[in-house]
Enzyme design. Structure first.
Site, PDB file in Angstrom:
ATOM      1  CE  LYS A 153    -111.488  -3.692  29.652  1.00  0.00           C
ATOM      2  NZ  LYS A 153    -111.346  -2.505  28.807  1.00  0.00           N
ATOM      3  CD  GLN A 154    -108.713  -2.517  33.526  1.00  0.00           C
ATOM      4  OE1 GLN A 154    -109.535  -2.351  32.638  1.00  0.00           O
ATOM      5  NE2 GLN A 154    -107.472  -2.084  33.446  1.00  0.00           N
TER       6      GLN A 154
ATOM      7  CD1 TRP B 101    -103.915   2.995  31.796  1.00  0.00           C
ATOM      8  CD2 TRP B 101    -103.616   2.758  33.997  1.00  0.00           C
ATOM      9  NE1 TRP B 101    -104.672   1.920  32.210  1.00  0.00           N
ATOM     10  CE2 TRP B 101    -104.517   1.756  33.561  1.00  0.00           C
ATOM     11  CE3 TRP B 101    -103.290   2.809  35.346  1.00  0.00           C
ATOM     12  CZ2 TRP B 101    -105.080   0.808  34.421  1.00  0.00           C
ATOM     13  CZ3 TRP B 101    -103.854   1.864  36.208  1.00  0.00           C
ATOM     14  CH2 TRP B 101    -104.735   0.882  35.748  1.00  0.00           C
ATOM     15  CG  ASP B 102    -101.686   0.320  29.051  1.00  0.00           C
ATOM     16  OD1 ASP B 102    -102.510   1.143  29.468  1.00  0.00           O
ATOM     17  OD2 ASP B 102    -101.992  -0.650  28.335  1.00  0.00           O
TER      18      ASP B 102
ATOM     19  CD  GLU C 142    -111.216   1.265  30.011  1.00  0.00           C
ATOM     20  OE1 GLU C 142    -111.569   0.388  29.213  1.00  0.00           O
ATOM     21  OE2 GLU C 142    -110.339   2.103  29.753  1.00  0.00           O
TER      22      GLU C 142
HETATM   23  C1  BGC Z   1    -107.990  -1.194  29.645  1.00  0.00           C
HETATM   24  C2  BGC Z   1    -107.195   0.032  30.018  1.00  0.00           C
HETATM   25  C3  BGC Z   1    -105.910   0.023  29.217  1.00  0.00           C
HETATM   26  C4  BGC Z   1    -106.207  -0.055  27.737  1.00  0.00           C
HETATM   27  C5  BGC Z   1    -104.960  -0.156  26.910  1.00  0.00           C
HETATM   28  C6  BGC Z   1    -108.235  -1.196  28.152  1.00  0.00           C
HETATM   29  O1  BGC Z   1    -108.889  -2.366  27.789  1.00  0.00           O
HETATM   30  O2  BGC Z   1    -109.218  -1.198  30.325  1.00  0.00           O
HETATM   31  O3  BGC Z   1    -106.910   0.027  31.393  1.00  0.00           O
HETATM   32  O4  BGC Z   1    -105.194   1.176  29.499  1.00  0.00           O
HETATM   33  O5  BGC Z   1    -106.986  -1.199  27.485  1.00  0.00           O
HETATM   34  O6  BGC Z   1    -104.218  -1.281  27.255  1.00  0.00           O
END
Ligand code: BGC
Length: 708
Positions: free
Chosen positions: A561-562, A318-319, A460
């Site tokens: 996490k984010q 999704w990035d 996540e």
């Molecule tokens: C993140 C995801 C991201 C992926 C690739 C993961 O660490 O939690 O949101 O899409 O890395 O960048």
């Protein structure tokens, strides 16, 4: 200011990091910032965009081409190479304005000093080509040898991918062709070399490599230069190489290449008055976005680690649509369209994935490869203690990926006015995504609302939660978008769907702020242990331990996490009062690990939206400097996740342009409502909006948008 990145002195611990930050690339391949004498032991790679293969039961990943840059020297019979031979001095440089990588290394030999210099580039004008100019000099007379070749014994994370090789030499062109095991894809590197001195030249053809041996008597203080033009092709190419590599000179190719970069920078460059560090980091991020852009290529997108290697299986996340596409929409919209075309082309893969889970419509792969193949495994992290794969739910439950694609599409349409894309498959894609979210809705008896259960949101670390606020809001966005597009751009063909979508859009549960103004991330989040990020970190037994999943240290805490709720707020800023956005920023920031490089830019953007550039600034810098800063997260359990961070680079661009410069669209017009950090006196940059080129000048917090 010079856009030059330099490392002076040799530090072997920096080899993996330098491989990323000194990367050069042209969208077709990325060449890690490793040195010419390096081999697979030093993570040397020419990483091919969108060429995937699977070795045995290992994870499927992108393929690294045979390396045509492989070169080292021998002096009086002894090899001098890094990292084995400690140098007297060493310098590695990336001129990211011109896309030129160079190095200069001096060694002390028994008889005197020798110097090796090399400059190379991944041609921006002829995408199949790489070129290098390698120079040797000694301060004493010696028997010198330059060995240069094509090394097919490449670095693989889940390889080896080449099961068969054809190597040889024909009419002055050497070649190594590797054939992959799963799909029998041919990846060939060829080279042609020119010398500016007399030497005895011979060659060796081995199974996986071809070498040229250039032997000469070196006079003291004289430079001996070889120029190599190399070409990579694959059996998957949909465009032809331009010219014969024997006919082109290094200088000609370099002139073309730097002219191509100049053209790119003419639109892409962002000038910041008063803050050279920020200007440098932001343009460095833009450099990387350009190295990985699939220019003039069909059906390709961008992997989460760009072209820096096989990390994350070279897959598209999704990035791309949430963090990277904005940059391309406003600087080179054709690239943005290519990225979306990849999703349109892989719609069938998404349909299949939905079916696999008993769902409808299009459920895009969490880690998408060619054809929309899902690269993510059910066991995507390796436990540091047991060394066993851990069950993760990224693949099954990160439902938000399909909505990200619709969100990316709408950003593209808004920025370009290209509604034609709807008739080129995008409308069908939106409808299928809406169908997918509808098939996720559940309703409890006697309840009015639809809920979405058993989800992994952007954060996540908390798996299988119910009603993740971000996911529910994104699902509503997809329903609303599908309805709006049907209404405006289709005739009657979707009429039967409209009432159902209307019902879904109106009745999906959208969590509101609580009495303190905070939006709970998911059902029950507030009941989790409320501890600091540092406290959770102190509970780790092993620094590489995975924080999430069933037993992770963060799983039963409010540490995330984010950006999750914060990401949602920045995406739907007009739905919320500034005060609510501020309160959520204040609440979630201390609880966020920023363990993903996708996080900081969202906090930065939302801080700009709440008129707080002071808080936004460090988060912006964190994003813009993601690849310039040593010590980023390199492990998820025992899985290596290092590489470049294009989503962070794209996020920095979004924070600068949409956040600090405050570029937004109102009534179909580009508006600038700046919110500059204190030390920024002004910003200047160009944007393409709906086919017109604009110059944006921001000064003392007033902005002017001019058509040029
Ligand atoms: C993140 C995801 C991201 C992926 C690739 C993961 O660490 O939690 O949101 O899409 O890395 O960048």
């Amino acid at each position: 200011m010079d856009f030059i990145l330099t490392e002076i002195a040799f530090d072997r611990d920096n080899i993996p990091w330098n491989g990323n930050r000194f990367l050069i690339g042209n969208g077709y391949f990325g060449i890690r910032g490793t040195l010419e004498e390096y081999t697979k032991e030093n993570m040397c790679a020419v990483n091919m965009a969108g060429i995937y293969d699977r070795a045995g039961d290992a994870w499927r990943e992108t393929v690294n081409a045979p390396n045509p840059l492989y070169t080292y020297v021998k002096v009086n019979g002894k090899k001098y190479a890094l990292p084995e031979n400690e140098p007297v001095s060493h310098e590695q440089t990336l001129d990211f304005e011109k896309g030129l990588h160079s190095r200069k290394t001096v060694w002390q030999t028994e008889d005197g000093r020798i110097t090796v210099k090399c400059e190379r580039f991944a041609s921006m004008s002829r995408r199949h080509l790489i070129s290098m100019r390698y120079t040797f000099a000694a301060d004493f007379e010696c028997d010198a040898e330059i060995i240069t070749g094509i090394d097919g014994d490449v670095w693989d994370i889940n390889g080896p991918h080449f099961v068969k090789f054809n190597s040889g030499s024909e009419d002055g062109v050497n070649y190594v062709e590797g054939i992959t095991g799963e799909k029998h894809i041919s990846v060939t590197a060829r080279d042609s070399v020119k010398l500016d001195f007399d030497a005895e030249c011979s060659g060796d053809v081995c199974e996986k490599a071809v070498y040229r041996r250039i032997v000469f008597k070196a006079e003291p203080h004289k430079e001996y230069c070889i120029e190599k033009i190399a070409e990579i092709t694959t059996s998957e190419d949909d465009f032809e190489p331009i010219g014969d590599i024997r006919d082109i000179t290094y200088q000609e190719l370099k002139a073309e290449h730097t002219a191509a970069w100049e053209k790119i920078w003419d639109i892409s460059k962002i000038t910041i008055d008063g803050d050279d560090d920020a200007m440098y980091a932001l343009n460095y991020s833009i450099y990387h976005l350009n190295c990985i852009a699939p220019r003039e290529m069909k059906g390709k997108s961008i992997a989460a680690r760009g072209l820096s290697g096989q990390v994350y299986k070279g897959a598209v996340f999704w990035d791309t649509e949430m963090f990277m596409i904005d940059y391309y929409i406003y600087t080179e919209p054709q690239i943005a369209k290519t990225l979306l075309q990849y999703r349109i082309d892989t719609l069938d893969g998404a349909r299949q994935k939905a079916k696999e889970y008993g769902l409808k419509g299009a459920y895009y792969a969490w880690e998408s490869q060619d054809g929309g193949y899902e690269g993510c495994s059910d066991y995507n992290v390796t436990d540091v203690f047991t060394k066993r794969p851990m069950r993760t739910y990224f693949r099954d439950k990160q439902y938000h990926v399909s909505a990200a694609i619709v969100y990316g599409l709408m950003k593209y349409i808004k920025g370009t006015g290209d509604y034609d894309i709807l008739n080129e498959g995008a409308m069908e894609m939106v409808i299928e995504c809406a169908e997918f979210y509808r098939s996720l809705l559940i309703k409890k008896a006697d309840e009015r609302y639809y809920e979405i259960h058993d989800v992994v949101g952007p954060d996540e670390y908390h798996e299988r939660v119910n009603n993740n606020s971000y996911t529910n809001r994104m699902a509503k966005f997809v329903f609303d978008t599908a309805l709006e597009l049907m209404e405006k751009y289709t005739s009657d063909e979707y009429n039967s769907l409209k009432p159902m979508l209307q019902d879904s859009a109106e009745n999906i549960f959208i969590r509101q702020p609580n009495d303190s103004g905070i939006i709970e991330q998911f059902d029950g989040y507030f009941r989790l242990e409320d501890v600091s990020v540092d406290e959770v970190r102190s509970r780790l037994i092993d620094p590489k331990e995975y924080w999430g999943g069933a037993y992770g240290v963060a799983a039963d805490t409010q540490v995330i996490k984010q950006a999750d709720v914060v990401a949602m707020l920045s995406m739907f800023k007009d739905d919320y009062a500034s005060e609510i956005m501020e309160k959520n920023l204040e609440y979630y920031e201390p609880r966020t690990e920023h363990g993903s490089s996708l996080s900081a830019c969202m906090y930065s953007l939302l801080s700009c939206y709440t008129n707080n550039p002071k808080t936004a600034y460090p988060m912006f810098m964190k994003s813009a400097r993601a690849d310039l800063t040593k010590g980023g997260k390199e492990w998820a359990g025992l899985v290596y996740i290092g590489g470049t961070h294009p989503a962070s680079a794209g996020g920095a661009w979004i924070a600068a342009v949409k956040g600090f410069a405050g570029i937004t669209e109102e009534d179909g017009k580009l508006i600038c409502k700046p919110n500059l950090p204190e030390k920024w006196n002004g910003m200047r940059f160009k944007l393409i909006y709906k086919n017109k080129l604009y110059l944006i000048e921001v000064q003392n917090n007033s902005g002017a948008v001019m058509i040029i």
